[in-house]
Write an enzyme that holds these catalytic residues in place. Structure first.
Site, PDB file in Angstrom:
ATOM      1  N   HIS A   4      -8.203   3.349  -0.862  1.00 56.86           N
ATOM      2  CA  HIS A   4      -8.827   2.681  -1.754  1.00 56.86           C
ATOM      3  C   HIS A   4      -8.297   2.922  -2.831  1.00 56.86           C
ATOM      4  O   HIS A   4      -6.990   3.217  -2.520  1.00 56.86           O
ATOM      5  CB  HIS A   4      -9.628   4.100  -2.452  1.00 56.86           C
ATOM      6  CG  HIS A   4     -10.159   3.522  -4.070  1.00 56.86           C
ATOM      7  ND1 HIS A   4     -11.296   2.930  -4.253  1.00 56.86           N
ATOM      8  CD2 HIS A   4      -9.628   3.673  -5.301  1.00 56.86           C
ATOM      9  CE1 HIS A   4     -11.416   2.514  -5.757  1.00 56.86           C
ATOM     10  NE2 HIS A   4     -10.452   2.970  -6.034  1.00 56.86           N
TER      11      HIS A   4
ATOM     12  N   CYS B  57      -6.453  -5.085 -19.232  1.00 54.78           N
ATOM     13  CA  CYS B  57      -7.746  -3.469 -18.465  1.00 54.78           C
ATOM     14  C   CYS B  57      -7.248  -2.807 -18.407  1.00 54.78           C
ATOM     15  O   CYS B  57      -7.938  -1.485 -18.281  1.00 54.78           O
ATOM     16  CB  CYS B  57      -8.490  -4.804 -18.031  1.00 54.78           C
ATOM     17  SG  CYS B  57      -7.970  -4.296 -16.489  1.00 54.78           S
TER      18      CYS B  57
ATOM     19  N   CYS C 167      -8.740  -4.609  -9.494  1.00 54.76           N
ATOM     20  CA  CYS C 167      -8.460  -4.390 -10.700  1.00 54.76           C
ATOM     21  C   CYS C 167      -7.595  -2.556  -9.831  1.00 54.76           C
ATOM     22  O   CYS C 167      -8.090  -2.679  -8.962  1.00 54.76           O
ATOM     23  CB  CYS C 167      -9.355  -3.533 -11.605  1.00 54.76           C
ATOM     24  SG  CYS C 167      -9.497  -2.764 -13.102  1.00 54.76           S
TER      25      CYS C 167
ATOM     26  N   ARG D 138     -10.494 -11.139  -9.747  1.00 53.53           N
ATOM     27  CA  ARG D 138      -9.437  -9.620 -11.031  1.00 53.53           C
ATOM     28  C   ARG D 138      -9.932  -8.931  -9.842  1.00 53.53           C
ATOM     29  O   ARG D 138     -10.704  -8.364  -9.458  1.00 53.53           O
ATOM     30  CB  ARG D 138     -10.248  -9.356 -12.501  1.00 53.53           C
ATOM     31  CG  ARG D 138      -9.116  -7.905 -12.884  1.00 53.53           C
ATOM     32  CD  ARG D 138      -9.425  -8.491 -14.463  1.00 53.53           C
ATOM     33  NE  ARG D 138     -11.073  -7.743 -14.579  1.00 53.53           N
ATOM     34  CZ  ARG D 138     -11.572  -6.675 -14.469  1.00 53.53           C
ATOM     35  NH1 ARG D 138     -10.361  -5.812 -14.868  1.00 53.53           N
ATOM     36  NH2 ARG D 138     -12.394  -6.058 -15.143  1.00 53.53           N
TER      37      ARG D 138
ATOM     38  N   ASP E  32     -14.940 -10.264 -10.316  1.00 53.14           N
ATOM     39  CA  ASP E  32     -15.453 -12.462 -10.201  1.00 53.14           C
ATOM     40  C   ASP E  32     -15.856 -12.403 -10.952  1.00 53.14           C
ATOM     41  O   ASP E  32     -16.566 -12.256 -11.963  1.00 53.14           O
ATOM     42  CB  ASP E  32     -16.113 -12.519  -8.443  1.00 53.14           C
ATOM     43  CG  ASP E  32     -15.673 -12.234  -7.775  1.00 53.14           C
ATOM     44  OD1 ASP E  32     -14.374 -12.926  -6.826  1.00 53.14           O
ATOM     45  OD2 ASP E  32     -15.284 -11.286  -6.729  1.00 53.14           O
TER      46      ASP E  32
ATOM     47  N   HIS F 253     -10.800  -2.004  -7.456  1.00 52.28           N
ATOM     48  CA  HIS F 253     -11.997  -3.105  -7.550  1.00 52.28           C
ATOM     49  C   HIS F 253     -11.537  -4.373  -7.854  1.00 52.28           C
ATOM     50  O   HIS F 253     -10.630  -4.556  -8.427  1.00 52.28           O
ATOM     51  CB  HIS F 253     -13.031  -2.686  -8.703  1.00 52.28           C
ATOM     52  CG  HIS F 253     -14.212  -1.008  -8.160  1.00 52.28           C
ATOM     53  ND1 HIS F 253     -12.932  -0.007  -8.238  1.00 52.28           N
ATOM     54  CD2 HIS F 253     -14.846  -0.934  -7.318  1.00 52.28           C
ATOM     55  CE1 HIS F 253     -14.029   1.078  -8.009  1.00 52.28           C
ATOM     56  NE2 HIS F 253     -15.038   0.483  -7.471  1.00 52.28           N
TER      57      HIS F 253
ATOM     58  N   CYS G  37       0.852  -1.505   0.213  1.00 56.08           N
ATOM     59  CA  CYS G  37       0.249  -0.135   0.044  1.00 56.08           C
ATOM     60  C   CYS G  37       1.085   1.241   0.333  1.00 56.08           C
ATOM     61  O   CYS G  37       1.592   0.859   1.538  1.00 56.08           O
ATOM     62  CB  CYS G  37      -1.040   0.173   1.257  1.00 56.08           C
ATOM     63  SG  CYS G  37      -2.008   1.636   1.485  1.00 56.08           S
TER      64      CYS G  37
ATOM     65  N   CYS H 134      -5.405   0.302   6.306  1.00 56.36           N
ATOM     66  CA  CYS H 134      -6.060   2.153   6.733  1.00 56.36           C
ATOM     67  C   CYS H 134      -6.738   2.667   5.777  1.00 56.36           C
ATOM     68  O   CYS H 134      -7.163   4.147   6.013  1.00 56.36           O
ATOM     69  CB  CYS H 134      -4.322   2.875   6.115  1.00 56.36           C
ATOM     70  SG  CYS H 134      -3.913   2.175   4.220  1.00 56.36           S
TER      71      CYS H 134
HETATM   72 ZN    ZN Z   1      -2.475   0.808   3.333  1.00 52.78          ZN
END
Ligand code: ZN
Length: 136
Positions: free
Chosen positions: A106, A70, A124, A122, A112, A109, A52, A103
């Protein structure tokens, strides 16, 4: 590295805004999406661990990255316990939003049932939400 909450993790969005670049803040803290094919990890094949970018938690292994064509880095599995899932009904679709479990930033996504790989999932993920730590 453990997934313990570090003491210096920001609490407020103002604190996050100072720590992140404007582009990182827009995606990680405001659930934005980087334009397709622009992220630095779309075609990356380097072995390693994706963390992250906001808090450093381990999210994905390069072993689970695959070419979905994609425009965003795609993985078929997340590291256990690394992800928080949220139902996302924005843009007239029902999608599963993927956030960092540590944390709450975002990441992207999850989709399935597309049968890209045997795991049939996946993730993404925005490149800007992650930092690749190359394997030794
Ligand atoms: Zn994080």
């Amino acid at each position: 590295m453990t997934n313990e909450l570090p003491v210096d993790l920001p609490v407020t969005e103002d604190e996050w805004r100072v720590r992140l670049t404007p582009a990182e803040f827009r995606v990680l803290r405001q659930a934005g999406t980087e334009p397709a094919w622009t992220g630095e990890y779309v075609d990356t094949k380097t072995p390693g661990l994706y963390r992250c970018r906001a808090c450093g938690a381990e999210l994905f292994s390069s072993d689970t990255k695959f070419d979905s064509h994609c425009g965003w880095p795609s993985f078929d599995e997340a590291l256990p316990g690394s992800i928080r899932y949220i139902e996302d009904r924005s843009h007239g679709m029902l999608r599963t939003e993927v956030r960092c479990a540590r944390c709450d930033s975002h990441l992207g996504h999850r989709f399935d049932g597309e049968r890209f790989t045997a795991k049939n999932a996946r993730y993404c993920i925005n490149s800007i939400s992650m930092t690749l730590e190359p394997a030794e």
